[in-house]
Design a protein around this motif. Sequence first.
Motif, PDB file in Angstrom:
ATOM      1  N   ALA A   1      53.940 -18.538   3.033  1.00 22.66           N
ATOM      2  CA  ALA A   1      54.041 -19.479   4.152  1.00 22.66           C
ATOM      3  C   ALA A   1      54.439 -18.776   5.445  1.00 22.66           C
ATOM      4  N   THR A   2      55.101 -17.628   5.342  1.00 13.74           N
ATOM      5  CA  THR A   2      55.511 -16.877   6.539  1.00 13.74           C
ATOM      6  C   THR A   2      55.097 -15.416   6.405  1.00 13.74           C
ATOM      7  N   ALA A   3      53.975 -15.166   5.718  1.00  7.72           N
ATOM      8  CA  ALA A   3      53.578 -13.779   5.447  1.00  7.72           C
ATOM      9  C   ALA A   3      53.178 -13.048   6.714  1.00  7.72           C
ATOM     10  N   VAL A   4      52.421 -13.703   7.586  1.00  5.72           N
ATOM     11  CA  VAL A   4      51.863 -13.055   8.773  1.00  5.72           C
ATOM     12  C   VAL A   4      52.586 -13.572  10.011  1.00  5.72           C
ATOM     13  N   LEU A   5      53.040 -12.664  10.845  1.00  2.00           N
ATOM     14  CA  LEU A   5      53.663 -13.038  12.110  1.00  2.00           C
ATOM     15  C   LEU A   5      52.577 -13.289  13.146  1.00  2.00           C
ATOM     16  N   PRO A   6      52.745 -14.285  14.035  1.00  2.00           N
ATOM     17  CA  PRO A   6      51.762 -14.496  15.103  1.00  2.00           C
ATOM     18  C   PRO A   6      51.618 -13.250  15.970  1.00  2.00           C
ATOM     19  N   PRO A   7      50.463 -13.051  16.618  1.00  2.00           N
ATOM     20  CA  PRO A   7      50.220 -11.794  17.352  1.00  2.00           C
ATOM     21  C   PRO A   7      51.164 -11.563  18.513  1.00  2.00           C
ATOM     22  N   TRP A   8      51.765 -12.633  19.066  1.00  2.00           N
ATOM     23  CA  TRP A   8      52.680 -12.440  20.191  1.00  2.00           C
ATOM     24  C   TRP A   8      54.145 -12.295  19.745  1.00  2.00           C
ATOM     25  N   SER A   9      54.376 -12.260  18.455  1.00  2.00           N
ATOM     26  CA  SER A   9      55.741 -12.089  17.970  1.00  2.00           C
ATOM     27  C   SER A   9      56.168 -10.638  18.120  1.00  2.00           C
ATOM     28  N   PRO A  10      57.447 -10.425  18.450  1.00  2.00           N
ATOM     29  CA  PRO A  10      57.934  -9.043  18.508  1.00  2.00           C
ATOM     30  C   PRO A  10      57.949  -8.416  17.125  1.00  2.00           C
ATOM     31  N   SER A  11      57.482  -7.203  17.019  1.00  2.00           N
ATOM     32  CA  SER A  11      57.459  -6.494  15.743  1.00  2.00           C
ATOM     33  C   SER A  11      57.722  -5.023  16.001  1.00  2.00           C
ATOM     34  N   GLY A  12      57.876  -4.300  14.904  1.00  2.00           N
ATOM     35  CA  GLY A  12      58.140  -2.873  15.046  1.00  2.00           C
ATOM     36  C   GLY A  12      56.911  -2.047  15.291  1.00  2.00           C
ATOM     37  N   LEU A  13      55.741  -2.661  15.497  1.00  2.00           N
ATOM     38  CA  LEU A  13      54.487  -1.935  15.688  1.00  2.00           C
ATOM     39  C   LEU A  13      53.825  -2.448  16.954  1.00  2.00           C
ATOM     40  N   SER A  14      53.554  -1.543  17.880  1.00  2.00           N
ATOM     41  CA  SER A  14      52.881  -1.929  19.118  1.00  2.00           C
ATOM     42  C   SER A  14      51.376  -1.882  18.926  1.00  2.00           C
ATOM     43  N   TRP A  15      50.649  -2.486  19.863  1.00  2.00           N
ATOM     44  CA  TRP A  15      49.192  -2.485  19.776  1.00  2.00           C
ATOM     45  C   TRP A  15      48.642  -1.075  19.961  1.00  2.00           C
ATOM     46  N   SER A  16      49.290  -0.278  20.784  1.00  2.00           N
ATOM     47  CA  SER A  16      48.814   1.099  20.940  1.00  2.00           C
ATOM     48  C   SER A  16      48.939   1.880  19.637  1.00  2.00           C
ATOM     49  N   GLN A  17      50.026   1.644  18.890  1.00  2.00           N
ATOM     50  CA  GLN A  17      50.172   2.295  17.592  1.00  2.00           C
ATOM     51  C   GLN A  17      49.111   1.801  16.605  1.00  2.00           C
ATOM     52  N   ALA A  18      48.795   0.489  16.664  1.00  2.00           N
ATOM     53  CA  ALA A  18      47.761  -0.047  15.786  1.00  2.00           C
ATOM     54  C   ALA A  18      46.407   0.586  16.080  1.00  2.00           C
ATOM     55  N   VAL A  19      46.094   0.776  17.363  1.00  2.00           N
ATOM     56  CA  VAL A  19      44.825   1.410  17.724  1.00  2.00           C
ATOM     57  C   VAL A  19      44.785   2.853  17.236  1.00  2.00           C
TER      58      VAL A  19
END
Length: 728
Positions: free
Chosen positions: A415-433
């Motif tokens: 029910a809470t497996a995936v965080l919404p894309p605008w949620s703060p997380s330990g991974l930035s979009w640049s790191q994902a790319v």
Amino acid sequence: MVGTRFTGSGSSRARRSYRAGRLLAGVLLLGFLVPALLAGGSVGSAVAATSSPTPAPAPTPAATPAATPAPTRSSAPPTVSPTITGPRPGSFVGSGSTTVSGTGEPGQEIQLLSAFPGEDPSCILVVDDSSEWSCTGVRLPSGPSVRLRVVVTADPAFAAEQTIAVLAAPVVTGGPSGQAASNGVVRGTAYPNASVIVRLADGNRCTATADTSGAWTCAFGGRLASGAAEVTAAQQATFSLPSWSNESAAIALLFDVDRPAPPTVTEPAAGGRVPLDRATYAGSGENGSTVTVFAGAYSVCSGVVAGGSWTCSAGGVAAGSYAVIAVQQDAAGNVGQGSPAFTLAYGPAAPAPAAGRATPSPRASAPLAAATATAAPAPEPARSPQTATPSQRDGDEAVALGALPGGWSDPTRFATAVLPPWSPSGLSWSQAVLLSLGSLMLLYVPARLLAGTLSRSRGGRPVWPGTAIAGRNRARQEYETAPDVAVNRWLVAGAALAAAATLIMLSGPVTSQPAYLRLLLAVMVALIVVNGVGALVPLWWSSRICRVPASVTFLPRYLLLVAVTALGSRLFEVHPALVFGLLGSVAATPGALNPERGQIAAVRAGSLIGLSTAGWLALGLLPTADGFLSSLGAEIANSVVLTAIGSVALVLIPIGRTSGRSILAWSPSIWAGLTTLAFTIMFGVLSPAVAIWNGDGTVTLLGVAAGVFAALSVGAWAWQRFVTPSRG
């Protein structure tokens, strides 16, 4: 004179005198009666006046009672029925109260009966001299035919009745939990199935539809800012079209759209061991928030943050090791990111080894142990075998089997497996790319080179020949009669769907709680959505754009991929899980060209990427998973995101007869773009797991392994391409 008789010649004159006297007496009597009647007296008083020696004076106006403003109540029977003149019959009233007026017989007491069954009359009043009456502030229920009825108190048979349509303003009860704090979600009550518009003072609004009980919920859009705001609402029902009710009374809500930071867990320590029956958890967080501790699939306990700290204690976790996280929900309903996961062991500690397995000495008795406990610090003594009574062992076994209390509305980690894309997380979009580019260069491209190298070394034969998984590989002609088994394709599809949903559900810990039956239903719905989009969109493209016939083919080997990814996520504790959800493929006719096959495959991959992105964005708009329906919706959305992005990431591998191979043969640039986009979204979805891997060094190990694989693959390709021809 009574009894007098007249005789002789003088009788006629006597008769005339007698008659004249009677006439005179009558005139005198009339003279006394007329003034008495004009003065308001009665006939009896006039007669009494004639018998009295002295005439009584006529009553004067000063002797009458003083007049009052209120109309005089009449006790006479009514002669006319009252009427209702306002509101008009069949008219619409947009509030819960109104003024009812009408006409009646002056002086009559009337009652306006209440429109609510069993209540006292709304008004009891007397019709004034102008024959009018009015009753203000009459409460009315909402409905298409509200009855207004007025009766005469003395005789209820004299009455009037009519019906009107009434729709009162809805009620705003507060935020998600009914309190004054809100994360953008507003709840309230209205007429069943009515349309509700909720407005803020700045013009922002949201719409909702009340359910059959009248409850409604709506969420304001992204323009909402944190702060206090007044909220009003209006409603429209089918019987009130095109009219709306009046605005409700404004209530002040404190909006908070900022998610809280992850809480911290200070107790117990990471890597420790806690008892099964009761363990204490503590940490810090945002004041007023509720922190919930999860151990694997178990929702262990919850505590409210006060003074910057929280604590809770509970048991009921099966023996074993679990990844423990804490999730914080503030008073407005915002759910923050989970705390960094750490591992705890649940259950009794292993018994301390005894030298030579000797029988315990009497010196190890409990009194002596208690007396010498302060002599030197030592770990908590392990429970000896003698203390593990049969009843305790049976209880531990029951817990291990998952015999835990639970309901249909209990949460699961899906029910809470995936965080919404605008949620703060330990991974930035640049790191994902960067991670997606690294995967492309270190995994997919080397995999393509290695597959081509192995295929050429086998003389063009496929690396994995298409042989049967089980059974004797004998030609059909070897049988006198070829065995044909007719199996209903819908039955096969249903069985495959149930098997895939069960495997995906097993990607995380599962207990015997009823909530996991709800999770199984959610995963099955998600698989239907993913496979439907992955099949219908490319079929439409092939028939309408490419003009090439295509068909959907069920692939049993895909169930093996579902099992490998799900059980691999469970084994390596990947949360959110990396799962595969496709059960078939879209294949063009054998005569189709490579560009047409590549387009169909690219459309299939793009549709799955779009579906995962849409589901990911929708996660931020869903209500908090605190009930059966909200938890089911959250689990469906999370399952759609995970299965869609995991499936597209795997089918883009350019080996064999996958979609990635078809796209790469048609357009390498489009294949590289789709792969980079898919991996970027996948690493964003899996950001909690990637952040944990980054912290404990797993990412470094995976990078080294990918580098070794890339070096071996490129080396094999270069050897066959450059060294082998020169030696031949």
